[in-house]
Design a protein around this motif. Structure first.
Motif, PDB file in Angstrom:
ATOM      1  N   GLN A 151     -11.824  -2.487  59.760  1.00  0.00           N
ATOM      2  CA  GLN A 151     -12.530  -3.656  60.296  1.00  0.00           C
ATOM      3  C   GLN A 151     -12.502  -4.773  59.250  1.00  0.00           C
ATOM      4  O   GLN A 151     -12.853  -4.552  58.091  1.00  0.00           O
ATOM      5  N   SER A 181     -17.108   0.414  51.133  1.00  0.00           N
ATOM      6  CA  SER A 181     -17.355   1.725  51.744  1.00  0.00           C
ATOM      7  C   SER A 181     -16.768   2.847  50.900  1.00  0.00           C
ATOM      8  O   SER A 181     -17.369   3.924  50.775  1.00  0.00           O
ATOM      9  N   SER A 231     -16.929   4.072  61.203  1.00  0.00           N
ATOM     10  CA  SER A 231     -16.202   3.762  59.981  1.00  0.00           C
ATOM     11  C   SER A 231     -16.081   4.952  59.038  1.00  0.00           C
ATOM     12  O   SER A 231     -15.257   4.935  58.132  1.00  0.00           O
ATOM     13  N   LEU A 272     -17.392  -6.568  58.302  1.00  0.00           N
ATOM     14  CA  LEU A 272     -18.244  -5.403  58.057  1.00  0.00           C
ATOM     15  C   LEU A 272     -19.692  -5.735  58.395  1.00  0.00           C
ATOM     16  O   LEU A 272     -20.123  -6.879  58.258  1.00  0.00           O
ATOM     17  N   ILE A 287     -14.904   1.627  64.131  1.00  0.00           N
ATOM     18  CA  ILE A 287     -13.620   1.283  63.525  1.00  0.00           C
ATOM     19  C   ILE A 287     -12.768   0.555  64.560  1.00  0.00           C
ATOM     20  O   ILE A 287     -13.114   0.469  65.739  1.00  0.00           O
TER      21      ILE A 287
END
Length: 742
Positions: free
Chosen positions: A548, A446, A288, A551, A593
């Motif tokens: 995504q 994130s 990610s 998570l 990802i």
């Protein structure tokens, strides 16, 4: 404990890992467009633009002249295969600016003055419309999905002024087209030969910045004065530029809405729900961190906001999910039709809110009539503006103004929004909004985490510098720290992130590799770094397919929690209230990802900015398609051509870059290959071997990053510039700090 190594370790799998997607080399038929040059035959040399020969890099032996002083490369394959260069050839712009030759008829000055009055009256007209909407409560609810889509942005006052002035000039341009019966090209490009200076609208043109200290060691906060001959290049609140001419219906501002046969284009939501589906395909190679870096970098240099009303209320195009009555429709509304949609229809929604983007005009001689260009609220450089802000006021408000530090809040987190905690959705959950150099900091967990790491890194470096240089002022420590942080950010982007996105061959082809020793000398003041509209509104949105929807948070003890992205849009409660920042950061190196493909998580396509008050949200893919039409972005087939592929004549011709099943999906929603939106075509392409992106997106993304590096007088590995570092810093900005470095 959060460690600096999380920023400087390899972001994903080793860079020599190959993307495991089928791909094919582009066809060989050269393209053409207004302002482009065909391949030139020079003693057996197929002389082509750089972008047309990269897959044959190992076979290129020399550069060549395309004519008019424009450099090309001798491509050993037929005419327009791809894009590459060697040596100094890479310092040239890959694409020349969009242009079409169009002369204007004789125009009566008195009649022109009447046209200009329409522009002068624009502000009053809009004020009356908005007053009526406010009085009738036709405004966007703050905590609706569309309201949160708006509130994730904070619109700078300078951007508001620029948009208002540009809209007046655009309105006058449209009136000139009507009053003098101008053709589409005359209105679009002919009027761009007509300066606004000397007319009654002259006061609406922005001023060219002055540069009192051209030899400053430090960048300006707003990006101005990087290029001394063109000090407005790269400045915040200035226009984007274009690779291809705009496709506005009227040539000036009306969004692209018609297919080549004159019928309406297919509905954006229909395309999204039939082509860009949700299929779970995790990537086997990348984590990610690749995705969140893409978003962080995007927020570094590209932000085209859409406006509020003058009092700050959001523009409502779809009250209660239905189309607003004509009497209450704001001129900036361009709603997306949801009639009969299988997902939204049962909820009683027939309309998705969409507000057209803000616009800008150039300064000085570049303040002209003609087609609209969208505004970039940020500096166009990779200059840490995502951390520090894009204006002097923003930067000042983020600083602690002591010891060179940035502001923080409790637990060493980002500072809280000073506007009563802000209007992010966190307020519905008992939390407040963070603030940072870019207002989208709260958009998803994130991203907030990466923002936090960079502010902590700034303060860590500032603390070390203050210890080494106790005599330095707050200003000296701050500016030297900022200079180092920008170098570290650039180093990570060009050494770790970008080689994965465009591939090592293209890094070399575009001249983007930084040096392992010594200094570079490839600064070119003739390159305009400003965002290409096609890059920011289409190609660089490739990251949306990597997201995504589910998570995973990785705990210290090895446990893993699962959350849904849809529950965390524009709400940092997970970090502020639950202290899960470390768990989020661990996911950067452990959470896979999604692959780069045409599959998009439903958390983006049905639940974007969903709030606790709603069981659905917006559709980011529909918004992307509609945004491209709003900006008048050229079609996918046009970008195939300019990027060296053969122009498709039938849908079957697309199979050289797009899998047959995706071609079939495109054929079901578009009547003609010439109607395909650039974003849709680009996102459905197969990845080019060795890179993440398909051919056309790679072409546009490579061009932009080449200009961001080569046009930047302050790029960290350059020699001979006021802001140049010494050799050890230039080649390794993750250095252990010492006084001799600054």
């Amino acid at each position: 404990m959060l460690l600096w190594w999380l920023l400087v370790v390899v972001l994903v799998a080793p860079l020599d890992a190959q993307v495991k997607f089928p791909g094919s080399r582009p066809g060989s038929r050269p393209g053409s467009r207004p302002g482009s040059r065909p391949p030139a035959q020079q003693g057996g040399c197929n002389c082509v633009f750089l972008v047309r020969c990269a897959l044959y890099l190992d076979q290129i032996q020399q550069g060549c002249d395309l004519g008019g002083g424009v450099a090309g490369v001798c491509c050993p394959v037929s005419a327009a295969a791809a894009g590459s260069s060697t040596g100094s050839v890479t310092t040239r712009r890959i694409f020349s600016p969009a242009s079409v030759s169009a002369s204007l008829p004789s125009m009566d000055s008195a009649k022109m003055a009447q046209s200009f009055s329409a522009g002068l009256n624009f502000a009053n007209t809009i004020n009356q419309i908005e007053k009526n909407l406010i009085q009738n409560s036709v405004v966007l609810p703050v905590f609706s999905p569309a309201g949160q889509h708006l509130r994730v942005f904070i619109i700078d006052e300078g951007a508001k002024i620029m948009d208002r002035n540009a809209m007046a000039i655009i309105t006058a341009s449209k009136q000139l087209v009507d009053d003098f019966t101008l053709t589409r090209n005359q209105g679009s490009f002919g009027l761009r030969n007509m300066p606004v200076s000397g007319t009654s609208l002259e006061s609406l043109c922005p001023q060219v910045p002055t540069c009192p200290n051209p030899n400053s060691k430090y960048r300006t906060a707003d990006g101005s004065c990087n290029n001394l001959a063109n000090p407005i290049w790269g400045k915040s609140n200035t226009p984007n530029q274009r690779i291809l001419p705009p496709t506005y219906d009227d040539g000036v501002f009306e969004p692209r809405s018609r297919a080549v046969d004159g019928a309406p284009l297919p509905n954006a939501r229909r395309i999204s729900s039939n082509v860009l589906l949700d299929v779970n395909q995790p990537d086997e190679s990348y984590t990610s961190s690749l995705m969140v870096w893409a978003q962080f970098i995007d927020h570094e240099f590209a932000h085209v906001p859409f406006p509020t009303m003058d009092n700050g209320e959001g523009i409502q195009c779809c009250p209660n999910g239905t189309l607003v009555a004509p009497a209450f429709r704001h001129p900036r509304c361009l709603p997306i039709d949801l009639t009969g949609d299988p997902f939204y229809g049962p909820q009683g929604r027939t309309c998705m809110n969409f507000v057209r983007s803000m616009v800008a005009v150039g300064a000085g001689s570049e303040c002209v009539f003609g087609y609209a260009e969208q505004l970039n609220q940020l500096t166009h450089w990779i200059d840490g503006s995502v951390i520090y802000g894009s204006t002097a006021d923003q930067m000042r408000n983020l600083r602690a103004l002591r010891n060179g530090l940035m502001k923080i809040s409790g637990n060493n987190l980002l500072p809280i929004n000073s506007n009563q905690g802000g209007d992010c959705e966190a307020r519905e959950r008992g939390a407040l909004c963070f603030t940072a150099g870019d207002s989208r900091v709260n958009e998803q967990p994130s991203l907030t985490g990466l923002h936090t790491l960079w502010v902590r890194q700034h303060n860590r470096v500032a603390g070390e510098l203050q210890k080494l240089n106790p005599q330095w002022s707050d200003e000296a420590v701050f500016q030297e720290t900022r200079r180092i942080i920008i170098a570290q950010e650039q180093h990570i982007i060009f050494n770790e992130w970008l080689p994965i996105i465009i591939g090592k061959d293209f890094m070399k082809a575009f001249g983007l590799n930084t040096l392992s020793s010594g200094f570079s000398n490839d600064y070119n003041p003739g390159i305009n770094p400003n965002m290409n509209n096609e890059f920011s509104a289409a190609a660089f949105r490739f990251g949306h397919t990597l997201v995504q929807g589910t998570l995973r948070l990785f705990k210290t003890n090895g446990g893993v929690d699962t959350i849904r992205l849809r529950d965390h849009f524009n709400s940092p409660h997970l970090i502020e209230l639950e202290n899960r920042l470390d768990d989020i950061v661990r996911s950067f190196t452990q959470l896979a990802i999604q692959k780069f493909d045409s599959f998009i998580t439903q958390d983006l396509s049905n639940h974007l900015f969903q709030t606790p008050r709603f069981n659905s949200g917006m559709d980011l893919m529909s918004l992307n398609i509609q945004r491209g039409r709003d900006h008048g972005i050229g079609t996918y087939n046009n970008f195939r051509e300019i990027c060296g592929l053969p122009r498709a004549r039938t849908f079957n011709d697309l199979t050289d870059q797009i899998n047959p099943e995706n071609v079939q999906k495109l054929a079901r929603v578009y009547k003609s290959v010439d109607d395909i939106d650039f974003f849709v075509g680009g996102i459905t392409e197969r990845s080019v071997p060795g890179s993440l992106l398909g051919w056309t997106f790679l072409c546009v993304v490579g061009d932009q990053f080449a200009r961001l590096k080569k046009a930047d007088r302050y790029f960290y590995d350059l020699a001979g510039q006021p802001g140049s570092f010494n050799d050890s810093v230039a080649t390794d900005p993750s250095f252990l700090l010492g006084q001799d470095h600054v």
